[in-house]
Design an enzyme around this catalytic site. Structure first.
Site, PDB file in Angstrom:
ATOM      1  N   LYS A  24      16.709  68.314  -6.348  1.00 46.28           N
ATOM      2  CA  LYS A  24      15.487  67.920  -6.627  1.00 46.28           C
ATOM      3  C   LYS A  24      14.805  68.622  -5.831  1.00 46.28           C
ATOM      4  O   LYS A  24      13.388  68.516  -6.608  1.00 46.28           O
ATOM      5  CB  LYS A  24      15.413  66.170  -6.900  1.00 46.28           C
ATOM      6  N   ASN A  25      14.374  68.311  -4.836  1.00 46.96           N
ATOM      7  CA  ASN A  25      13.562  68.258  -3.391  1.00 46.96           C
ATOM      8  C   ASN A  25      13.381  69.900  -3.509  1.00 46.96           C
ATOM      9  O   ASN A  25      12.492  70.846  -2.836  1.00 46.96           O
ATOM     10  CB  ASN A  25      13.539  67.595  -1.903  1.00 46.96           C
ATOM     11  N   CYS A 120       4.263  54.186  -0.688  1.00 47.20           N
ATOM     12  CA  CYS A 120       5.941  53.815  -1.615  1.00 47.20           C
ATOM     13  C   CYS A 120       6.944  52.792  -1.088  1.00 47.20           C
ATOM     14  O   CYS A 120       6.128  52.747   0.356  1.00 47.20           O
ATOM     15  CB  CYS A 120       6.490  54.849  -2.273  1.00 47.20           C
ATOM     16  N   ARG A 125       2.959  56.552   3.374  1.00 48.94           N
ATOM     17  CA  ARG A 125       2.621  58.048   3.089  1.00 48.94           C
ATOM     18  C   ARG A 125       1.414  58.604   2.593  1.00 48.94           C
ATOM     19  O   ARG A 125       1.703  59.229   1.116  1.00 48.94           O
ATOM     20  CB  ARG A 125       3.161  57.916   1.952  1.00 48.94           C
ATOM     21  N   ASP A 310      17.149  61.058   4.524  1.00 52.95           N
ATOM     22  CA  ASP A 310      17.263  61.109   3.110  1.00 52.95           C
ATOM     23  C   ASP A 310      18.643  60.291   2.559  1.00 52.95           C
ATOM     24  O   ASP A 310      19.819  60.318   1.861  1.00 52.95           O
ATOM     25  CB  ASP A 310      16.705  62.323   1.651  1.00 52.95           C
ATOM     26  N   ARG A 402      16.202  58.398 -10.819  1.00 56.51           N
ATOM     27  CA  ARG A 402      14.933  59.125 -10.537  1.00 56.51           C
ATOM     28  C   ARG A 402      15.725  60.959  -9.575  1.00 56.51           C
ATOM     29  O   ARG A 402      15.557  61.759  -9.221  1.00 56.51           O
ATOM     30  CB  ARG A 402      13.819  58.693  -9.895  1.00 56.51           C
TER      31      ARG A 402
HETATM   32  C1  EPZ Z   1       9.632  65.221   1.213  1.00 56.58           C
HETATM   33  O1  EPZ Z   1       8.659  64.498   1.534  1.00 56.58           O
HETATM   34  C2  EPZ Z   1      10.666  64.953   0.158  1.00 56.58           C
HETATM   35  N1  EPZ Z   1      10.531  64.746  -0.665  1.00 56.58           N
HETATM   36  C3  EPZ Z   1      11.773  63.655   0.928  1.00 56.58           C
HETATM   37  O2  EPZ Z   1      12.616  62.919  -0.280  1.00 56.58           O
HETATM   38  C4  EPZ Z   1      12.284  63.094   1.685  1.00 56.58           C
HETATM   39  O3  EPZ Z   1      12.626  61.774   2.401  1.00 56.58           O
HETATM   40  C5  EPZ Z   1      10.905  63.905   2.748  1.00 56.58           C
HETATM   41  O4  EPZ Z   1      10.349  65.520   2.787  1.00 56.58           O
HETATM   42  C6  EPZ Z   1      11.534  64.616   4.025  1.00 56.58           C
HETATM   43  O5  EPZ Z   1      12.769  65.069   4.581  1.00 56.58           O
HETATM   44  C7  EPZ Z   1      10.068  65.738  -1.935  1.00 56.58           C
HETATM   45  O6  EPZ Z   1      10.742  67.050  -1.400  1.00 56.58           O
HETATM   46  C8  EPZ Z   1       9.863  65.494  -2.751  1.00 56.58           C
HETATM   47  P1  EPZ Z   1       6.981  64.742   4.119  1.00 56.58           P
HETATM   48  P2  EPZ Z   1       7.282  64.498   1.818  1.00 56.58           P
HETATM   49  O7  EPZ Z   1       5.431  65.620   4.089  1.00 56.58           O
HETATM   50  O8  EPZ Z   1       6.934  66.250   1.590  1.00 56.58           O
HETATM   51  C9  EPZ Z   1       4.121  61.675   6.760  1.00 56.58           C
HETATM   52  C10 EPZ Z   1      14.145  61.852  -1.458  1.00 56.58           C
HETATM   53  O9  EPZ Z   1      14.103  60.345  -1.615  1.00 56.58           O
HETATM   54  N2  EPZ Z   1       3.144  62.666   6.713  1.00 56.58           N
HETATM   55  O10 EPZ Z   1       7.616  65.364   5.297  1.00 56.58           O
HETATM   56  O11 EPZ Z   1       6.274  63.607   0.847  1.00 56.58           O
HETATM   57  C11 EPZ Z   1       4.442  60.888   6.160  1.00 56.58           C
HETATM   58  O12 EPZ Z   1       4.052  59.600   5.855  1.00 56.58           O
HETATM   59  C12 EPZ Z   1      12.229  62.107  -1.166  1.00 56.58           C
HETATM   60  O13 EPZ Z   1      14.392  62.453  -2.466  1.00 56.58           O
HETATM   61  C13 EPZ Z   1       1.503  62.049   6.894  1.00 56.58           C
HETATM   62  O14 EPZ Z   1       1.264  61.353   7.869  1.00 56.58           O
HETATM   63  O15 EPZ Z   1       7.464  63.965   3.552  1.00 56.58           O
HETATM   64  C14 EPZ Z   1       5.918  60.801   6.562  1.00 56.58           C
HETATM   65  O16 EPZ Z   1       6.461  59.633   8.149  1.00 56.58           O
HETATM   66  C15 EPZ Z   1      12.208  60.456  -0.657  1.00 56.58           C
HETATM   67  N3  EPZ Z   1       1.087  62.969   7.160  1.00 56.58           N
HETATM   68  C16 EPZ Z   1       6.584  62.111   7.228  1.00 56.58           C
HETATM   69  O17 EPZ Z   1       4.971  62.674   7.540  1.00 56.58           O
HETATM   70  C17 EPZ Z   1       1.102  63.893   5.426  1.00 56.58           C
HETATM   71  O18 EPZ Z   1      -0.818  64.658   4.644  1.00 56.58           O
HETATM   72  C18 EPZ Z   1       7.208  62.892   6.656  1.00 56.58           C
HETATM   73  O19 EPZ Z   1       5.948  63.297   5.459  1.00 56.58           O
HETATM   74  C19 EPZ Z   1       1.961  64.030   4.897  1.00 56.58           C
HETATM   75  C20 EPZ Z   1       3.300  63.171   5.596  1.00 56.58           C
END
Ligand code: EPZ
Length: 442
Positions: A24-25, A120, A125, A310, A402
């Site tokens: 999915k990701n 969420c 996030r 995840d 989802r």
């Molecule tokens: C991706 O989310 C995945 N989603 C998530 O999978 C996964 O948990 C995550 O990466 C970590 O591996 C998709 O690929 C669609 P991040 P993403 O930006 O890109 C903080 C699932 O269950 N952050 O690496 O949103 C954020 O809040 C989902 O399939 C900021 O602070 O994750 C988090 O604490 C859930 N500012 C951390 O970084 C930003 O601008 C990691 O987020 C961006 C992120």
């Protein structure tokens, strides 16, 4: 699916061979990257999960022509007619991954209008890493209530430093930079397997991208990117969930396509519990035979190649019945232990403090009515339901659907006693082929 629920009865020793769907990701970001080109692309091994359907609708509303042959997992997307850069806010609310069209739209039109995705259950996030670095590339961002209007005459190449290896921010910046004249370097980039699959697609389209140690992406912009055909990598998170289902029920499972090379730390922890793991040639394919006396293990989530956040929730379910205590530390999201409360309803002994959970193994769990708060929490509750005495009723089915393509069917094929009760939502009715309306046993 409104009013839907999963009914799960105790099901022991799940066993058999299972094939995996695409990740999915990986597919969501790859679908958005097709906005960088004009023409028809073909993606294979595409999961028919609800998020993929949301992304299809998003792209169609921007002007793309999409055909999805679900039974064959083949998706064709023609972006020649894409002529809009305003993203439907309803879809944005449903699926955070919608933010991943921002980079490609800025590269294609110099414009992108999106609604703030909002938080969420996993935490606030924010998208500050995305916005800060788009601004560094010359993008002017105007906030209007919940909406963001981004505009740029010409994107600027340069050095981008990420304070945290965010998956989404790395992907968005990289896609925006692929058509920018000059060199963009992303320092402290994320290198998740799904992101590497995106890089494979961009390179097939004609992009110039290299990965330099320790974690730097170098993108030399090109004038044009062309449509492609690509097979999406198998889903390591679906693989992990199926391995955990066999482990928690004391069974045995074989996943010939599982990307073991992308699950090293996770597999190490399963072996430390006492489960026997065999990996196939070139680290593709995983066979698990469960131990009947699992030891509790502690683990800490982190960016790839660390333990995947995840798989934290489903792995917690396993610790609930293991011998001893386990300390689980969630370092990626600030609020990703909500499922602990639902597991406690089933008799689990879990003490949560901040981003740590202390799990003390118990003899058995009991069926209860539990609510899934997010995709991976839903998997944890299903796993617990498979070993709990009595009946477990899980609601929050939209999360389950989802993230997974009818995973309940795969579990049933392994011997699970699991049943989906649902009323079809008109948006998702084509998720089910004719005659497979969800009142049937799965
Ligand atoms: C991706 O989310 C995945 N989603 C998530 O999978 C996964 O948990 C995550 O990466 C970590 O591996 C998709 O690929 C669609 P991040 P993403 O930006 O890109 C903080 C699932 O269950 N952050 O690496 O949103 C954020 O809040 C989902 O399939 C900021 O602070 O994750 C988090 O604490 C859930 N500012 C951390 O970084 C930003 O601008 C990691 O987020 C961006 C992120």
């Amino acid at each position: 699916m409104k009013n839907a629920y999963l009914q799960i009865e105790q099901s022991l020793e799940l066993s058999g061979d299972v094939s995996l769907v695409g990740a999915k990701n990986a597919v969501l970001v790859i679908m958005s990257s097709l906005l960088l080109t004009s023409g028809k692309s073909r993606l294979k091994n595409v999961p028919a999960s609800a998020d993929v359907l949301h992304m299809i609708r998003l792209l169609e509303e921007l002007g793309a022509q999409v055909t999805f042959v679900q039974d064959e997992h083949i998706l064709e997307i023609d972006t020649l007619g894409v002529n809009k850069w305003q993203v439907n806010p309803d879809i944005m609310k449903k699926m955070r991954a919608s933010i991943l069209v921002m980079g490609p739209l800025l590269a294609r039109f110099g414009r992108a209008d999106i609604a703030m995705p909002g938080g969420c259950v996993l935490g606030a996030r924010p998208i500050d890493y995305h916005l800060k670095n788009f601004a560094k590339m010359g993008v002017k961002i105007q906030e209007e209530g919940h909406f963001l209007h981004a505009q740029v005459d010409e994107l600027i190449p340069g050095k981008i430093v990420l304070e945290y290896p965010s998956v989404g921010a790395t992907e968005n910046i990289m896609m925006a930079a692929a058509l920018v004249k000059g060199t963009t370097r992303i320092i402290n980039a994320a290198l998740e397997p799904e992101l590497l699959d995106l890089i494979a697609v961009l390179k097939k389209m004609g992009a110039q991208i290299t990965i330099d140690p320790p974690a730097m992406l170098v993108i030399d912009g090109v004038d044009e990117l062309l449509p492609i055909t690509h097979e999406i990598i198998s889903d390591r998170l679906e693989a992990g969930s199926l391995l955990l289902a066999a482990a928690i029920t004391g069974g045995e499972v074989n996943l010939p396509q599982a990307p073991a090379y992308a699950l090293d730390v996770f597999l190490l922890k399963l072996e430390e519990m006492g489960h026997s793991i065999t990996v196939g040639k070139n680290d593709v394919g995983i066979h698990l035979k469960a131990t009947d006396s699992p030891h509790a293990v502690s683990f800490k989530t982190g960016p790839y190649p660390g333990f995947p956040t995840d798989l934290q929730a489903p792995m917690m379910a396993l610790q609930c019945l293991a011998e001893g205590t386990s300390t689980i530390e969630e370092t990626v999201f600030e609020n990703r232990l909500v499922h602990a409360h639902e597991l406690q309803k089933m008799g689990a002994q879990i003490n949560v403090e901040g981003n740590k959970a202390l799990v003390t193994g118990v003899e058995e769990l009991y069926g209860a009515h539990v609510i899934a708060s997010d995709i991976r929490a839903s998997c944890a509750l299903v796993l617990a339901g498979l070993v709990a005495k009595g009946t477990t009723i899980m609601t929050g089915i939209p999360h389950w659907q989802r993230g997974y393509e009818a995973l309940e069917k795969k579990l049933a094929a392994l011997g699970a006693n699991i049943r989906l009760h649902a009323q079809v939502n008109r948006h998702l009715k084509f998720l089910h082929r004719e005659g497979e309306m969800p009142t049937q046993d799965v």
